[in-house]
Design an enzyme around this catalytic site. Structure first.
Site, PDB file in Angstrom:
ATOM      1  N   LYS A  81       0.838  -1.202   0.000  1.00  0.00           N
ATOM      2  CA  LYS A  81       0.000   0.000   0.000  1.00  0.00           C
ATOM      3  C   LYS A  81       0.873   1.252   0.000  1.00  0.00           C
ATOM      4  O   LYS A  81       0.612   2.201  -0.746  1.00  0.00           O
ATOM      5  CB  LYS A  81      -0.948  -0.015   1.209  1.00  0.00           C
ATOM      6  CG  LYS A  81      -2.057  -1.058   1.056  1.00  0.00           C
ATOM      7  CD  LYS A  81      -2.887  -1.264   2.316  1.00  0.00           C
ATOM      8  CE  LYS A  81      -3.913  -2.384   2.080  1.00  0.00           C
ATOM      9  NZ  LYS A  81      -4.699  -2.721   3.276  1.00  0.00           N
ATOM     10  N   GLN A  86      -4.471  -1.388   9.452  1.00  0.00           N
ATOM     11  CA  GLN A  86      -4.522  -2.717   8.857  1.00  0.00           C
ATOM     12  C   GLN A  86      -5.167  -3.708   9.825  1.00  0.00           C
ATOM     13  O   GLN A  86      -4.851  -3.744  11.008  1.00  0.00           O
ATOM     14  CB  GLN A  86      -3.096  -3.169   8.483  1.00  0.00           C
ATOM     15  CG  GLN A  86      -3.015  -4.474   7.722  1.00  0.00           C
ATOM     16  CD  GLN A  86      -3.621  -4.391   6.321  1.00  0.00           C
ATOM     17  OE1 GLN A  86      -3.693  -3.306   5.732  1.00  0.00           O
ATOM     18  NE2 GLN A  86      -4.056  -5.514   5.796  1.00  0.00           N
ATOM     19  N   ASP A 111     -10.738   3.369   4.107  1.00  0.00           N
ATOM     20  CA  ASP A 111     -11.251   1.992   4.044  1.00  0.00           C
ATOM     21  C   ASP A 111     -12.785   1.986   3.962  1.00  0.00           C
ATOM     22  O   ASP A 111     -13.390   0.968   3.614  1.00  0.00           O
ATOM     23  CB  ASP A 111     -10.873   1.241   5.330  1.00  0.00           C
ATOM     24  CG  ASP A 111      -9.689   0.306   5.141  1.00  0.00           C
ATOM     25  OD1 ASP A 111      -9.517  -0.220   4.032  1.00  0.00           O
ATOM     26  OD2 ASP A 111      -8.951   0.093   6.127  1.00  0.00           O
TER      27      ASP A 111
HETATM   28  N1  GUN Z   1      -7.025  -6.550   5.982  1.00  0.00           N
HETATM   29  C1  GUN Z   1      -7.424  -7.266   4.897  1.00  0.00           C
HETATM   30  N2  GUN Z   1      -8.061  -6.471   4.016  1.00  0.00           N
HETATM   31  C2  GUN Z   1      -8.074  -5.245   4.549  1.00  0.00           C
HETATM   32  C3  GUN Z   1      -8.581  -3.982   4.109  1.00  0.00           C
HETATM   33  O1  GUN Z   1      -9.176  -3.833   3.028  1.00  0.00           O
HETATM   34  N3  GUN Z   1      -8.375  -2.941   4.941  1.00  0.00           N
HETATM   35  C4  GUN Z   1      -7.739  -3.070   6.132  1.00  0.00           C
HETATM   36  N4  GUN Z   1      -7.597  -1.986   6.882  1.00  0.00           N
HETATM   37  N5  GUN Z   1      -7.260  -4.208   6.577  1.00  0.00           N
HETATM   38  C5  GUN Z   1      -7.428  -5.292   5.779  1.00  0.00           C
END
Ligand code: GUN
Length: 289
Positions: A55, A99, A122
């Site tokens: 990311k 995350q 998100d």
């Molecule tokens: N863990 C797995 N997928 C995601 C996501 O789309 N966002 C976040 N914050 N954590 C994740």
């Protein structure tokens, strides 16, 4: 972006990232600073380490100021909330992503609720979930955004279509169902307690699988000519090797579907592309207030 009947998420994600880069450049010319995305990782979950690095790297590639904050696994909930508060107040931060999953001693709900909804790239904050379900502008979860773009690219007509969403998570199932509904599909959300799942899936013109069960969806679950979006990422051992497979048995279902996303290379790359897109959306909206 269709190779035969396979929807190439990798190629489409690259196109989305190019669109984002243009919007980032325009934002910088107009506001004299880059949009900022701050990602918080608590602990050392191996998959999360890879995802968060990706990311940060993807953000930098399109000119977003990407920062990865790596906090020790023993970080307390109070310390994490303090970090979020700092980022909420920082005018150069447009997007905050914590995350998941978080270590067990931290309450995920309290953490997600603490993120400024305007910076919630998100789209997991209840304010954003509520705005989405009311059909009002909001930050929308990235994976559902990616699924909808894949459907748009495949020229799938959603108005009046039967859409079946397998899975009812807050991250994918519920928001993708809302987005399909906004496009006038007739939407059914199915899950582990649904009776006769194969028969229900056979009614689908559009099938979105997001249950996390390796290769659950077989050829005889899918109507000929249906469009299948596979959100699953399941690690399984095949002939002694660890491989990634989706929730759909790709080789079988590809024979009957009009269009289908592969795993990997389908929905996955689209999720990161829309995280970047959401960050620019958040930056633009914040700059306008
Ligand atoms: N863990 C797995 N997928 C995601 C996501 O789309 N966002 C976040 N914050 N954590 C994740």
């Amino acid at each position: 972006m269709l190779n035969g009947n396979v929807l190439d998420g990798k190629a489409l994600a690259s196109k989305v990232r190019t669109e984002v880069k243009e919007r980032v450049d325009a934002f910088i010319s107009r506001h004299g600073r880059a949009p900022g995305l701050d990602v918080i990782l608590v602990g050392e979950n191996a998959a999360s380490v890879v995802y968060t690095r990706n990311k940060e790297k993807a953000a930098k590639e399109v000119g977003i100021r990407g920062v990865l904050h790596t906090l020790a696994g023993a970080t307390t909930e109070a310390e994490l909330l303090k970090k979020i508060d700092q980022l909420n107040r920082d005018p150069n931060v447009d997007g905050i992503l914590v995350q998941l999953p978080l270590p067990k001693h931290i309450n995920e709900m309290r953490v997600l609720d603490a993120i400024d909804p305007g910076k919630d790239v998100d789209g997991f904050h209840p304010i954003n979930a509520g705005l989405l379900s009311s059909g009002r502008p909001s930050l929308v979860p990235c994976t559902p955004m990616g699924c909808m773009r894949l459907l748009a690219e495949a020229d799938v007509s959603l108005e009046g279509a039967n859409a079946v969403v397998l899975g009812r998570s807050n991250i994918v199932g519920k928001p993708v169902a809302q987005l399909l509904l906004h496009k006038h599909a007739t939407v059914t959300i199915a899950h582990s307690r649904t009776r006769d799942l194969p028969a229900l899936c056979r009614t689908a013109d559009v099938l979105v699988a997001a249950v996390g069960r390796a290769e659950l969806v077989r050829r005889d679950w899918v109507k000929a000519g249906a469009v299948v979006i596979d959100v699953g990422i399941n690690r399984v051992v095949r002939e002694g090797k660890s491989v990634l497979v989706g929730d759909v048995l790709f080789e079988e279902v590809k024979e009957v579907a009009r269009a289908i996303t592969p795993v990997p290379g389908g929905v996955g790359p689209m999720t990161i592309a829309y995280l970047l897109s959401n960050t620019v959306d958040a930056a633009v909206a914040r700059a306008a207030t």
